[in-house]
Design an enzyme around this catalytic site. Structure first.
Site, PDB file in Angstrom:
ATOM      1  N   HIS A   1      -0.626  53.982  -7.363  1.00 23.90           N
ATOM      2  CA  HIS A   1      -0.501  53.367  -6.040  1.00 23.90           C
ATOM      3  C   HIS A   1      -1.884  53.425  -5.382  1.00 23.90           C
ATOM      4  CE1 HIS A   1       2.598  52.381  -2.707  1.00 23.90           C
ATOM      5  NE2 HIS A   1       1.412  52.191  -2.155  1.00 23.90           N
TER       6      HIS A   1
ATOM      7  N   TYR B   1       8.247  42.438   2.769  1.00 26.29           N
ATOM      8  CA  TYR B   1       8.207  42.798   4.186  1.00 26.29           C
ATOM      9  C   TYR B   1       8.388  41.638   5.159  1.00 26.29           C
ATOM     10  CZ  TYR B   1       6.447  47.415   2.851  1.00 26.29           C
ATOM     11  OH  TYR B   1       6.331  48.677   2.314  1.00 26.29           O
TER      12      TYR B   1
ATOM     13  N   GLU C   1       1.759  46.981  -6.478  1.00 23.55           N
ATOM     14  CA  GLU C   1       1.051  45.881  -5.820  1.00 23.55           C
ATOM     15  C   GLU C   1      -0.376  45.689  -6.323  1.00 23.55           C
ATOM     16  OE1 GLU C   1       1.317  46.511  -1.593  1.00 23.55           O
ATOM     17  OE2 GLU C   1       3.464  46.190  -1.572  1.00 23.55           O
TER      18      GLU C   1
ATOM     19  N   ASN D   1       8.385  44.545  -3.785  1.00 20.80           N
ATOM     20  CA  ASN D   1       8.046  45.020  -2.435  1.00 20.80           C
ATOM     21  C   ASN D   1       8.033  43.815  -1.512  1.00 20.80           C
ATOM     22  OD1 ASN D   1       7.661  47.532  -3.517  1.00 20.80           O
ATOM     23  ND2 ASN D   1       5.474  47.672  -3.031  1.00 20.80           N
TER      24      ASN D   1
ATOM     25  N   ARG E   1      11.415  57.196  -4.540  1.00 21.26           N
ATOM     26  CA  ARG E   1      10.237  56.676  -5.228  1.00 21.26           C
ATOM     27  C   ARG E   1       8.991  57.350  -4.666  1.00 21.26           C
ATOM     28  NH1 ARG E   1       6.990  51.365  -3.990  1.00 21.26           N
ATOM     29  NH2 ARG E   1       5.548  51.420  -5.741  1.00 21.26           N
TER      30      ARG E   1
ATOM     31  N   GLU F   1      10.154  48.561  -2.210  1.00 18.26           N
ATOM     32  CA  GLU F   1       9.730  48.801  -0.821  1.00 18.26           C
ATOM     33  C   GLU F   1      10.283  47.700   0.063  1.00 18.26           C
ATOM     34  OE1 GLU F   1       5.511  49.225   0.055  1.00 18.26           O
ATOM     35  OE2 GLU F   1       5.234  50.429  -1.756  1.00 18.26           O
TER      36      GLU F   1
HETATM   37  C1  GBH Z   1       2.876  48.145   1.221  1.00 11.92           C
HETATM   38  O1  GBH Z   1       2.184  46.942   1.008  1.00 11.92           O
HETATM   39  C2  GBH Z   1       2.200  49.298   0.512  1.00 11.92           C
HETATM   40  O2  GBH Z   1       2.659  49.413  -0.818  1.00 11.92           O
HETATM   41  C3  GBH Z   1       2.390  50.611   1.231  1.00 11.92           C
HETATM   42  O3  GBH Z   1       1.534  51.574   0.681  1.00 11.92           O
HETATM   43  C4  GBH Z   1       2.151  50.423   2.716  1.00 11.92           C
HETATM   44  O4  GBH Z   1       2.205  51.606   3.440  1.00 11.92           O
HETATM   45  C5  GBH Z   1       3.173  49.449   3.234  1.00 11.92           C
HETATM   46  O5  GBH Z   1       2.990  48.232   2.586  1.00 11.92           O
HETATM   47  C6  GBH Z   1       3.079  49.155   4.723  1.00 11.92           C
HETATM   48  O6  GBH Z   1       1.895  48.515   5.009  1.00 11.92           O
HETATM   49  O7  GBH Z   1      -3.991  41.814   7.010  1.00 11.92           O
HETATM   50  O8  GBH Z   1      -5.076  40.828   5.069  1.00 11.92           O
HETATM   51  O9  GBH Z   1      -5.034  43.205   5.341  1.00 11.92           O
HETATM   52  C7  GBH Z   1       2.739  45.803   1.652  1.00 11.92           C
HETATM   53  C8  GBH Z   1       2.020  44.523   1.318  1.00 11.92           C
HETATM   54  C9  GBH Z   1      -0.001  43.328   1.485  1.00 11.92           C
HETATM   55  C10 GBH Z   1       0.933  44.282   3.420  1.00 11.92           C
HETATM   56  C11 GBH Z   1      -1.326  43.213   2.190  1.00 11.92           C
HETATM   57  C12 GBH Z   1      -0.378  44.197   4.143  1.00 11.92           C
HETATM   58  C13 GBH Z   1      -2.479  43.180   4.268  1.00 11.92           C
HETATM   59  C14 GBH Z   1      -2.846  41.872   4.773  1.00 11.92           C
HETATM   60  N1  GBH Z   1       0.749  44.443   2.002  1.00 11.92           N
HETATM   61  N2  GBH Z   1      -1.170  43.108   3.613  1.00 11.92           N
HETATM   62  S1  GBH Z   1      -4.342  41.927   5.603  1.00 11.92           S
END
Ligand code: GBH
Length: 483
Positions: free
Chosen positions: A128, A316, A174, A314, A82, A385
């Site tokens: 993105h 995590y 996202e 996605n 991707r 992801e």
């Molecule tokens: C992904 O988002 C992205 O799609 C990707 O580009 C990125 O590299 C990857 O995560 C790793 O970070 O502390 O309030 O700023 C994951 C979802 C949602 C995770 C927002 C980070 C930030 C919270 N993201 N979150 S804050």
């Protein structure tokens, strides 16, 4: 034990797995072959916006290393890859009357050809986060719903028609992040928010809600276009990718915490998921946000509903959720609640990583897959992801840099949790793309935080070296996939 659960855990033969990346995070060549600037070029070049003032000017230099990278993916056993298209590489000024850049198209065509020659299925994201700067300058990008959806539809048409071999399209990555981080907290480009020490313009109580609405309409138009003119011929599919963390109540005995945990899922995920599947925003959001939340006109609702061939997920991490008794602040984006890594009993949701927001909790992945499966009527899923950073990984030296124990454990347990959701609960998961193929530009965190299964040596010409996790992912899938 139910018979289903006692069967050996497995994945079907045609299960697609591989890796994910995004244009601005890996390509570099920011100024080459006619590429126009995006809001991330501008933002990362603004002092104070990224860690150590780092930018994506060079990043992993993937623009110049296409053959090497495809060969590396192949050596990892990847069946799918991707990546995202840089809108301003393809249409430097972004708009529907602006010229197309043939060199930009040629780069992506070449990448797609190389992947297919190696039996790697491309999953291509149109957007993105790297909006052409010219569209921001012209009409404030996604704050202008009429202009934005037409320009996005045109950009999608350019991509669909020039890249006909692609069978898996993702409209947006996202949209929650584009909206909230771009227009509410201002942590990401274009960095708008109400805090005048951070941004000269912006309204954190409204702009993210407007941006989200425009993004949903843009997504829907691209899907309508694809289905009308391209899908059948290409034999392809198209969907949106949404992020979402799992939630657990801080106190499972407190109905208000239970409700808040559900509300957090709705604010983060159903904000976008409900319009796509049901044509409307969740009631919990309407209740808190009132008329600041845009209404779908009947025409808009009809345009948006049913616009997913698959759900791109996605995922995590997970959080414990505690309700609060005070009224919601105007700029609240969570659903008026508190997130914590600890619950009332003092249990911790998972071990520390390099990302303040990320704590591994594989059970949360399984539970969220089941939650989504139920809420949205059993859609087809691709996990677009999933991955983790590792605490202090950037401080490692020598061969230790390639020994990413926590990431190995993360992938093993998350992939297993996914396989269980599929086998035991009937969640229709067809593919999995790990984040990320390479260590890369981690947005506002610059290059400090690493997510790759491949080590990128930024001091030595972006040299790539596999980490242990690349082999763990491969072995995990090889042992799960039926022969
Ligand atoms: C992904 O988002 C992205 O799609 C990707 O580009 C990125 O590299 C990857 O995560 C790793 O970070 O502390 O309030 O700023 C994951 C979802 C949602 C995770 C927002 C980070 C930030 C919270 N993201 N979150 S804050």
């Amino acid at each position: 034990m139910a018979e289903e659960a006692s069967k050996k855990l497995s994945l079907p033969k045609d299960f697609l797995w591989g890796y994910a990346t995004a244009s601005y995070q890996i390509e570099g060549a920011a100024d080459e072959d006619g590429r126009g600037p995006s809001i991330w070029d501008t933002f990362s070049h603004t002092p104070g916006k990224t860690a150590d003032g780092k930018t994506g000017d060079v990043a992993c230099d993937a623009y110049h290393r296409l053959e090497e990278d495809v060969a590396l993916l192949k050596s990892y056993g990847a069946k799918a890859y991707r990546f995202s298209i840089s809108w301003s590489r393809v249409i430097p000024l972004g708009g529907r009357t602006d010229p197309i850049n043939p060199a930009g198209i040629a780069y992506y065509r070449n990448l797609i050809d190389k992947l297919l020659e190696n039996d790697i299925q491309p999953f291509v994201t149109l957007f993105h986060w790297d909006l052409p700067q010219a569209l921001h300058d012209r009409y404030l990008g996604m704050l202008n719903k009429e202009e934005f959806q037409l320009d996005f539809e045109n950009y999608a048409r350019v991509c669909f028609s020039h890249l006909p071999k692609v069978k898996n399209w993702i409209t947006l990555n996202e949209p929650w992040c584009s909206s909230v981080l771009g227009y509410n907290t201002g942590l990401f480009a274009p960095g708008r928010c109400s805090d005048r020490t951070k941004s000269a313009e912006g309204d954190s109580s409204r702009e993210h809600l407007i941006a989200a609405h425009s993004l949903l309409l843009a997504h829907a138009r691209a899907v309508r276009l694809y289905r009308a003119e391209f899908k059948e011929k290409a034999g392809g599919q198209i969907g949106i990718t949404l992020n979402g963390d799992w939630t657990e109540p801080w106190d499972p005995e407190d109905p208000l915490d239970v409700e808040a945990a559900e509300r957090k899922l709705e604010f983060a995920i159903s904000w976008f998921g409900d319009p796509v599947y049901f044509g409307k925003y969740p009631d919990s959001m309407r209740k808190q946000l009132g008329d600041r939340l845009p209404e779908f006109t009947p025409e808009e609702s009809a345009l948006v509903i049913g616009t997913n061939d698959f759900y791109g997920m996605n995922h995590y991490t997970a959080n414990y959720i505690k309700h609060v008794d005070t009224p919601a602040a105007d700029d609240d984006n969570l659903g008026n609640l508190e997130c914590s890594f600890y619950n009332k009993a003092g249990d911790c949701i998972g071990p520390e990583t390099q990302s303040v927001w990320l704590r591994p909790n594989p059970e949360g992945f399984r539970k969220l897959l089941i939650w989504l499966h139920k809420r949205y009527g059993g859609p087809i899923f691709y996990v677009t992801e999933n991955g983790t950073s590792v605490k202090d990984e950037h401080l490692k030296t020598g061969d230790d840099r390639f020994n990413d124990e926590l990431r190995c454990e993360y992938f093993k347990t998350y992939i297993t949790a996914m396989a269980r959701a599929r086998q035991e609960s009937g969640v229709d998961i067809r593919g999995y793309l790990a984040w990320s193929f390479l260590d890369n530009f981690e947005w506002a965190e610059g290059y400090v935080t690493r997510f790759g299964v491949t080590y990128t040596d930024y001091e030595n010409g972006q040299k790539r070296t596999p980490k242990r996790s690349a082999f763990v992912v491969r072995d995990t899938f090889q042992s799960l996939i039926e022969k």
